[in-house]
Design a protein around this motif. Structure first.
Motif, PDB file in Angstrom:
ATOM      1  N   MET A   1       0.849  -1.197   0.000  1.00  0.00           N
ATOM      2  CA  MET A   1       0.000   0.000   0.000  1.00  0.00           C
ATOM      3  C   MET A   1       0.886   1.248   0.000  1.00  0.00           C
ATOM      4  N   ARG A   2       0.542   2.180  -0.843  1.00  0.00           N
ATOM      5  CA  ARG A   2       1.316   3.410  -0.944  1.00  0.00           C
ATOM      6  C   ARG A   2       0.982   4.344   0.215  1.00  0.00           C
ATOM      7  N   SER A   3       2.010   4.899   0.847  1.00  0.00           N
ATOM      8  CA  SER A   3       1.799   5.797   1.970  1.00  0.00           C
ATOM      9  C   SER A   3       1.180   7.102   1.501  1.00  0.00           C
ATOM     10  N   ALA A   4       0.267   7.629   2.294  1.00  0.00           N
ATOM     11  CA  ALA A   4      -0.399   8.884   1.936  1.00  0.00           C
ATOM     12  C   ALA A   4       0.601  10.024   1.804  1.00  0.00           C
ATOM     13  N   LYS A   5       1.669   9.989   2.592  1.00  0.00           N
ATOM     14  CA  LYS A   5       2.644  11.084   2.555  1.00  0.00           C
ATOM     15  C   LYS A   5       3.431  11.107   1.247  1.00  0.00           C
ATOM     16  N   ASP A   6       3.399   9.995   0.499  1.00  0.00           N
ATOM     17  CA  ASP A   6       4.114   9.928  -0.772  1.00  0.00           C
ATOM     18  C   ASP A   6       3.215  10.233  -1.961  1.00  0.00           C
ATOM     19  N   PHE A   7       1.967  10.538  -1.698  1.00  0.00           N
ATOM     20  CA  PHE A   7       1.008  10.692  -2.774  1.00  0.00           C
ATOM     21  C   PHE A   7       1.389  11.818  -3.720  1.00  0.00           C
ATOM     22  N   PHE A   8       2.008  12.863  -3.188  1.00  0.00           N
ATOM     23  CA  PHE A   8       2.356  14.013  -4.018  1.00  0.00           C
ATOM     24  C   PHE A   8       3.829  14.029  -4.409  1.00  0.00           C
ATOM     25  N   ALA A   9       4.491  12.879  -4.318  1.00  0.00           N
ATOM     26  CA  ALA A   9       5.871  12.767  -4.789  1.00  0.00           C
ATOM     27  C   ALA A   9       5.866  12.371  -6.255  1.00  0.00           C
ATOM     28  N   PRO A  10       6.772  12.910  -7.086  1.00  0.00           N
ATOM     29  CA  PRO A  10       6.835  12.514  -8.496  1.00  0.00           C
ATOM     30  C   PRO A  10       7.047  11.010  -8.629  1.00  0.00           C
ATOM     31  N   LEU A  11       6.443  10.401  -9.640  1.00  0.00           N
ATOM     32  CA  LEU A  11       6.549   8.963  -9.852  1.00  0.00           C
ATOM     33  C   LEU A  11       7.721   8.585 -10.736  1.00  0.00           C
ATOM     34  N   ALA A  12       8.518   9.564 -11.149  1.00  0.00           N
ATOM     35  CA  ALA A  12       9.726   9.282 -11.928  1.00  0.00           C
ATOM     36  C   ALA A  12      10.758  10.350 -11.616  1.00  0.00           C
ATOM     37  N   VAL A  13      12.014   9.957 -11.612  1.00  0.00           N
ATOM     38  CA  VAL A  13      13.101  10.904 -11.363  1.00  0.00           C
ATOM     39  C   VAL A  13      13.102  11.956 -12.469  1.00  0.00           C
ATOM     40  N   GLY A  14      13.054  13.219 -12.057  1.00  0.00           N
ATOM     41  CA  GLY A  14      13.071  14.305 -13.029  1.00  0.00           C
ATOM     42  C   GLY A  14      11.702  14.769 -13.473  1.00  0.00           C
ATOM     43  N   ALA A  15      10.643  14.077 -13.048  1.00  0.00           N
ATOM     44  CA  ALA A  15       9.288  14.495 -13.409  1.00  0.00           C
ATOM     45  C   ALA A  15       8.855  15.666 -12.532  1.00  0.00           C
ATOM     46  N   HIS A 131      -3.506   4.543 -12.435  1.00  0.00           N
ATOM     47  CA  HIS A 131      -2.147   4.310 -11.936  1.00  0.00           C
ATOM     48  C   HIS A 131      -1.172   4.057 -13.093  1.00  0.00           C
ATOM     49  N   TYR A 132      -1.622   3.308 -14.096  1.00  0.00           N
ATOM     50  CA  TYR A 132      -0.771   3.039 -15.257  1.00  0.00           C
ATOM     51  C   TYR A 132      -0.442   4.341 -15.993  1.00  0.00           C
ATOM     52  N   ILE A 133      -1.471   5.140 -16.260  1.00  0.00           N
ATOM     53  CA  ILE A 133      -1.265   6.408 -16.955  1.00  0.00           C
ATOM     54  C   ILE A 133      -0.383   7.344 -16.137  1.00  0.00           C
ATOM     55  N   ASP A 134      -0.597   7.350 -14.838  1.00  0.00           N
ATOM     56  CA  ASP A 134       0.132   8.226 -13.923  1.00  0.00           C
ATOM     57  C   ASP A 134       1.640   7.993 -14.020  1.00  0.00           C
ATOM     58  N   ARG A 135       2.044   6.732 -13.896  1.00  0.00           N
ATOM     59  CA  ARG A 135       3.474   6.400 -13.932  1.00  0.00           C
ATOM     60  C   ARG A 135       4.074   6.668 -15.313  1.00  0.00           C
ATOM     61  N   LEU A 136       3.344   6.275 -16.355  1.00  0.00           N
ATOM     62  CA  LEU A 136       3.863   6.466 -17.709  1.00  0.00           C
ATOM     63  C   LEU A 136       4.031   7.944 -18.036  1.00  0.00           C
ATOM     64  N   LEU A 137       3.063   8.757 -17.660  1.00  0.00           N
ATOM     65  CA  LEU A 137       3.181  10.188 -17.919  1.00  0.00           C
ATOM     66  C   LEU A 137       4.363  10.795 -17.167  1.00  0.00           C
ATOM     67  N   ALA A 138       4.589  10.359 -15.945  1.00  0.00           N
ATOM     68  CA  ALA A 138       5.733  10.874 -15.185  1.00  0.00           C
ATOM     69  C   ALA A 138       7.043  10.550 -15.887  1.00  0.00           C
TER      70      ALA A 138
END
Length: 359
Positions: A1-15, A131-138
């Motif tokens: 489960m993803r922590s709520a505190k990480d919800f607003f962290a970029p899903l890719a380095v440099g995003a 979730h798939y779109i989120d990571r790919l876009l990042a």
């Protein structure tokens, strides 16, 4: 489960960092155009400034043989067009299970990601699609070195999507809003209608018999096929701070019914609708802008309520804290629309004299 505190962290380095609040930009009409159609493409510059959203459609209504042409056409249009401050550029990509969507995303984000405000995703079934779109876009934003994230808009077109609408709305900080997709949803539910949006004369209630005479004249009242779905969508969007929209109204000639359907959606909480033809642009602009009378009344209530506590009488009606909250919704929307629509701002300003005093 993803922590709520990480919800607003970029899903890719440099995003770019995700947005914490979705910008409340006017989007009364989402005007669709086919980027592979030269006549439609030529009209895009003239529509800038007169519509809130221009959407390059890559999915339904674009033939398989034209998919690549539509994608490249959108790239060319975006590069050649200055959309200004008040017209957004959106796109509807192909479905996630299609052979075209990966190329849609990789091409558009890397080549015109700085111009794209929102990507509309069709036939969203659940949070996993977002979730798939989120990571790919990042990942693609990082590659393209974009400074801001591209937002995501989902279309409710399946029964499972409706059942999962709350988790879809909360699946990512990218979520901008959700549109009703009535045609595909009707097919998925096995509804017995072939219309694209709107009502159906067979979906009705009938007046009870008068004095037990079942053969006598009895009035019928047509009902709204989409009331439940729109209301559920509005609640889910409001809960997560994003925006609900009515989708397409397919009978272009029936402007009266189109206006009625759009107004129903507006009164329930939707902020806009799709326009499939230029005639629907004016309808959406009219319907999804508060009337001058409503704005004037809201100003009267606000002025009469003072600090917002207690209750007052206006025109023989009680107005209290709940009334004020409703009025503030109208005033906030009027102010937002006025900032990008000088003609509307002038009309609202002219109506300030109607604010009056306590009756």
């Amino acid at each position: 489960m993803r922590s709520a505190k990480d919800f607003f962290a970029p899903l890719a380095v440099g995003a770019p960092a995700p947005l914490r609040d979705v910008p409340a930009r006017p989007s009364r009409m989402i005007h669709f155009f086919d980027p592979s159609n030269p006549k439609m493409a030529a009209k895009v510059p003239d529509l800038v400034g007169s519509v809130d959203v221009l959407l390059g459609n890559l999915e339904d209504a674009v033939k398989a043989d034209n998919k690549e042409a539509a994608r490249q056409g959108l790239v060319d249009i975006a590069k050649a067009t200055d959309f200004g401050e008040h017209t957004q550029l959106w796109t509807r990509v192909n479905a996630l299970d299609s052979p075209w969507v990966l190329d849609d995303l990789t091409t558009l984000v890397t080549e015109i990601g700085d111009k794209l405000d929102v990507i509309m995703v069709p036939k969203v079934q659940g949070a996993e699609d977002i979730h798939y779109i989120d990571r790919l876009l990042a990942q693609l934003e990082a590659r393209a070195e974009l400074a801001r994230p591209i937002l995501v808009h989902a279309i409710l077109e399946t029964a499972r999507g409706v059942a999962n609408v709350e988790e879809i709305c909360g699946a990512s900080p990218r979520m901008q809003g959700i549109s009703l997709g009535p045609a595909d949803l009707a097919a998925d539910r096995r509804m017995k209608t072939t219309r694209v949006g709107g009502g159906h004369p067979g979906y009705l209630v009938r007046q009870d018999p008068v004095d037990g005479d079942i053969d006598g004249a009895r009035t019928t009242y047509q009902q709204d096929l989409w009331h439940y779905t729109i209301a559920r969508m509005v609640d889910a969007c409001a809960m997560h701070g994003i925006f609900p929209y009515y989708g397409p109204f397919g009978d272009i000639k029936d402007v009266v019914a189109c206006e009625d359907q759009f107004r129903n959606a507006f009164l329930l909480g939707c902020v806009g609708a799709w326009s499939l033809h230029p005639v629907q642009i004016a309808i959406a602009k009219k319907v999804f802008s508060p009337s001058v009378a409503d704005v004037a009344h809201a100003r009267r209530v606000k002025a009469a309520m003072g600090d917002g506590t207690g209750a007052v009488m206006l025109d023989g009606k009680m107005e209290d804290d709940a009334s004020l909250k409703q009025c503030l919704v109208i005033l906030e929307l009027a102010e937002r629309l006025s900032s990008s629509d000088p003609e509307l701002a002038q009309v609202y300003a002219a109506g300030e004299g109607d604010a009056g005093s306590e009756a």
